[in-house]
Design an enzyme around this catalytic site. Structure first.
Site, PDB file in Angstrom:
ATOM      1  N   ASN A   7       0.875  -1.166   0.000  1.00  0.00           N
ATOM      2  CA  ASN A   7       0.000   0.000   0.000  1.00  0.00           C
ATOM      3  C   ASN A   7       0.917   1.222   0.000  1.00  0.00           C
ATOM      4  O   ASN A   7       1.427   1.620   1.046  1.00  0.00           O
ATOM      5  CB  ASN A   7      -0.889  -0.038   1.250  1.00  0.00           C
ATOM      6  CG  ASN A   7      -1.841   1.134   1.293  1.00  0.00           C
ATOM      7  OD1 ASN A   7      -1.776   2.041   0.476  1.00  0.00           O
ATOM      8  ND2 ASN A   7      -2.732   1.108   2.271  1.00  0.00           N
ATOM      9  N   ARG A  84      -2.661  -2.040  -3.245  1.00  0.00           N
ATOM     10  CA  ARG A  84      -3.902  -1.308  -2.952  1.00  0.00           C
ATOM     11  C   ARG A  84      -3.852   0.037  -3.684  1.00  0.00           C
ATOM     12  O   ARG A  84      -2.871   0.771  -3.577  1.00  0.00           O
ATOM     13  CB  ARG A  84      -4.034  -1.066  -1.457  1.00  0.00           C
ATOM     14  CG  ARG A  84      -5.255  -0.251  -1.173  1.00  0.00           C
ATOM     15  CD  ARG A  84      -5.336   0.211   0.255  1.00  0.00           C
ATOM     16  NE  ARG A  84      -6.526   1.042   0.376  1.00  0.00           N
ATOM     17  CZ  ARG A  84      -6.553   2.203   0.998  1.00  0.00           C
ATOM     18  NH1 ARG A  84      -5.459   2.689   1.554  1.00  0.00           N
ATOM     19  NH2 ARG A  84      -7.657   2.888   1.071  1.00  0.00           N
ATOM     20  N   HIS A 172     -13.322   2.719  -0.008  1.00  0.00           N
ATOM     21  CA  HIS A 172     -13.381   1.595   0.958  1.00  0.00           C
ATOM     22  C   HIS A 172     -14.036   0.369   0.322  1.00  0.00           C
ATOM     23  O   HIS A 172     -14.559  -0.495   1.033  1.00  0.00           O
ATOM     24  CB  HIS A 172     -14.217   1.940   2.215  1.00  0.00           C
ATOM     25  CG  HIS A 172     -13.662   3.016   3.072  1.00  0.00           C
ATOM     26  ND1 HIS A 172     -14.467   3.963   3.665  1.00  0.00           N
ATOM     27  CD2 HIS A 172     -12.402   3.289   3.464  1.00  0.00           C
ATOM     28  CE1 HIS A 172     -13.731   4.791   4.385  1.00  0.00           C
ATOM     29  NE2 HIS A 172     -12.468   4.395   4.271  1.00  0.00           N
ATOM     30  N   ARG A 233     -12.439  14.917   8.677  1.00  0.00           N
ATOM     31  CA  ARG A 233     -13.151  15.359   7.463  1.00  0.00           C
ATOM     32  C   ARG A 233     -14.591  15.713   7.795  1.00  0.00           C
ATOM     33  O   ARG A 233     -15.231  15.020   8.594  1.00  0.00           O
ATOM     34  CB  ARG A 233     -13.137  14.242   6.408  1.00  0.00           C
ATOM     35  CG  ARG A 233     -11.807  14.116   5.690  1.00  0.00           C
ATOM     36  CD  ARG A 233     -11.805  12.924   4.757  1.00  0.00           C
ATOM     37  NE  ARG A 233     -10.925  11.893   5.254  1.00  0.00           N
ATOM     38  CZ  ARG A 233     -10.871  10.641   4.795  1.00  0.00           C
ATOM     39  NH1 ARG A 233     -11.662  10.269   3.819  1.00  0.00           N
ATOM     40  NH2 ARG A 233     -10.032   9.776   5.303  1.00  0.00           N
ATOM     41  N   GLU A 377      -8.843  -5.980   4.601  1.00  0.00           N
ATOM     42  CA  GLU A 377      -8.610  -5.556   3.220  1.00  0.00           C
ATOM     43  C   GLU A 377      -7.393  -6.244   2.618  1.00  0.00           C
ATOM     44  O   GLU A 377      -7.404  -6.619   1.445  1.00  0.00           O
ATOM     45  CB  GLU A 377      -8.459  -4.033   3.172  1.00  0.00           C
ATOM     46  CG  GLU A 377      -9.767  -3.335   3.526  1.00  0.00           C
ATOM     47  CD  GLU A 377      -9.594  -1.872   3.849  1.00  0.00           C
ATOM     48  OE1 GLU A 377      -9.704  -1.052   2.945  1.00  0.00           O
ATOM     49  OE2 GLU A 377      -9.365  -1.546   5.036  1.00  0.00           O
TER      50      GLU A 377
END
Ligand code: AMP
Length: 390
Positions: A7, A84, A172, A233, A377
């Site tokens: 990643n 990823r 996601h 956020r 994941e």
């Protein structure tokens, strides 16, 4: 098969070596502060390492990962690499990495300016450092490509969709896909006849509506800023707030970007922290800012679940996952309480027992099913990689 999952972020490279048969991680770690002052931290079957080193580029970071995996006697057993990728643009499923794929990822840099160049560079470095290994790209957006136009289009002039690709992409996706498949497995349901809502709640959070294993709606949008209130956020806000702030305070685009991405959410509302552990603890001790941040987080989430539920004919299960979804019984309880209209009732005991290490149902008997499923994941990236290279 042993798969190295990479990643590559703008200043970090995370890695894990996954055994797809046992579904276990044999090693995992992280190189951070690339370009500043590299820091390597990893655990493996032989030993753990934690040291600072000179790491000006991603190439040095991937080399450090290779050296560590050599020391752990793993390199020769690794058969493929899975990457990823945050934004997949046009891609609707995972892809074998070719020069065309790398060039396309670079070409959509504007969609995710910090991530896409780092992913492309990471793939090029990995090709040089592990030249014999096939590589696969797994995109966070791909799972959401099944959404119909009525769910992915924004109410702005259509030409911006046609010309610039402005639409809801969703993120996601790997996590939503993983936990929805797990839910079907655990409930012994046919994946082709199951309606689910999945709530991935972490530093970034999103909800998806999943009809017969296909995503039909999701809360994140053109970027991962849309939708739920998150750690720092804002989630969805009235865009006119930005015009107002620009006019009143003379804020430019970068200032506004920082405001809604880094200074908002739980942090901005509470004035205390972006971390849900701190927020729930402070709220229970009477901190007013933490209380309001927790209430807004849970209310927005419940409201979004109610909204995306309208794209399903029924809900067979509501699934919580991610750092908050798996660990915060308080958040799950408050959200289920807000969803009384849909019939949800929390079972307090099951809710406090189930979490990170124990999958399971958290709703009362004879009420709609709500459950916790830990996401994985890396495992799904490894399984996709195996499927594509075999
Ligand atoms: P993630 O991005 O999935 O790693 O999730 C990070 C978020 O999970 C942070 O807001 C953490 O505060 C939250 N989290 C982790 N453990 C807990 C916990 N035991 N209780 C509440 N929130 C938690």
């Amino acid at each position: 098969m042993l798969v190295l999952v990479l990643n590559c972020g703008s200043s970090s490279v995370k890695f894990a070596v996954i055994n797809t048969a046992s579904k276990e991680a044999l090693s995992s770690g992280l190189v951070e502060n690339i370009g500043v002052n590299g820091h390597f931290k990893a655990k493996g079957p032989v030993d753990n390492q934690d040291y600072n080193f000179d790491c000006p580029t991603h190439a040095e970071a991937v080399s450090a990962v290779q050296k560590y995996l050599d020391d752990q006697n793993l390199t020769s057993s690794i058969e493929a690499i899975g990457h990823r990728v945050v934004h997949g643009g046009k891609y609707i499923r995972s892809e074998k990495v070719t020069q065309d794929v790398i060039d396309y990822i670079r070409s959509i840099t504007l969609f995710a300016p910090l991530h896409e160049p780092a992913h492309a560079t990471g793939m090029e470095c990995a090709k040089k450092i592990f030249p014999t290994l096939p590589q696969v790209a797994v995109f966070d957006t791909a799972f959401h490509q099944t959404m119909p136009p009525k769910a992915y289009l924004y109410g702005i002039p259509y030409e911006y969709y046609e010309k610039d690709g402005i639409r809801r992409y969703g993120f996601h996706g790997t996590s939503h896909r993983f936990v929805s498949a797990e839910a079907c497995r655990m409930l012994e349901r046919n994946p082709d006849d199951t309606c689910l809502i999945t709530a991935h709640l972490g530093n970034g959070s999103s909800c998806s509506a999943i009809l017969n294993s296909e995503c039909v709606d999701t809360t994140m949008g053109f970027t991962p800023l849309d939708g739920l209130v998150m750690g720092t956020r804002s989630g969805s806000i009235d865009p006119a707030i930005l015009f107002f702030l620009a006019k009143k305070y003379g804020y430019d685009v970068d200032r506004l970007d920082k405001l809604v991405n880094k200074e908002s959410g739980l942090l901005g509302l509470s004035g205390l922290s972006n971390d849900m552990r701190t927020i729930t603890k402070a709220a229970s001790e009477g901190h007013a800012g933490a209380r309001i941040a927790l209430d807004v987080f849970c209310f927005r989430l419940s409201r979004c679940i109610g909204g995306i539920a309208m794209s399903l004919p029924r809900i067979d299960a509501l699934v919580f996952t991610g750092g908050i979804g798996e660990n915060s019984a308080a958040v799950r309880e408050q959200v289920l309480h807000n969803l009384q209209l849909l019939g949800y009732r929390v079972d307090t005991e099951k809710n406090s027992c189930n979490g990170k290490n124990t999958n399971g149902i958290i709703s009362s008997d004879h009420t709609p099913l709500a459950m916790v499923i830990p996401t994985n994941e890396e495992l799904l990236i490894a399984l996709d990689t195996e499927a594509l290279v075999r």
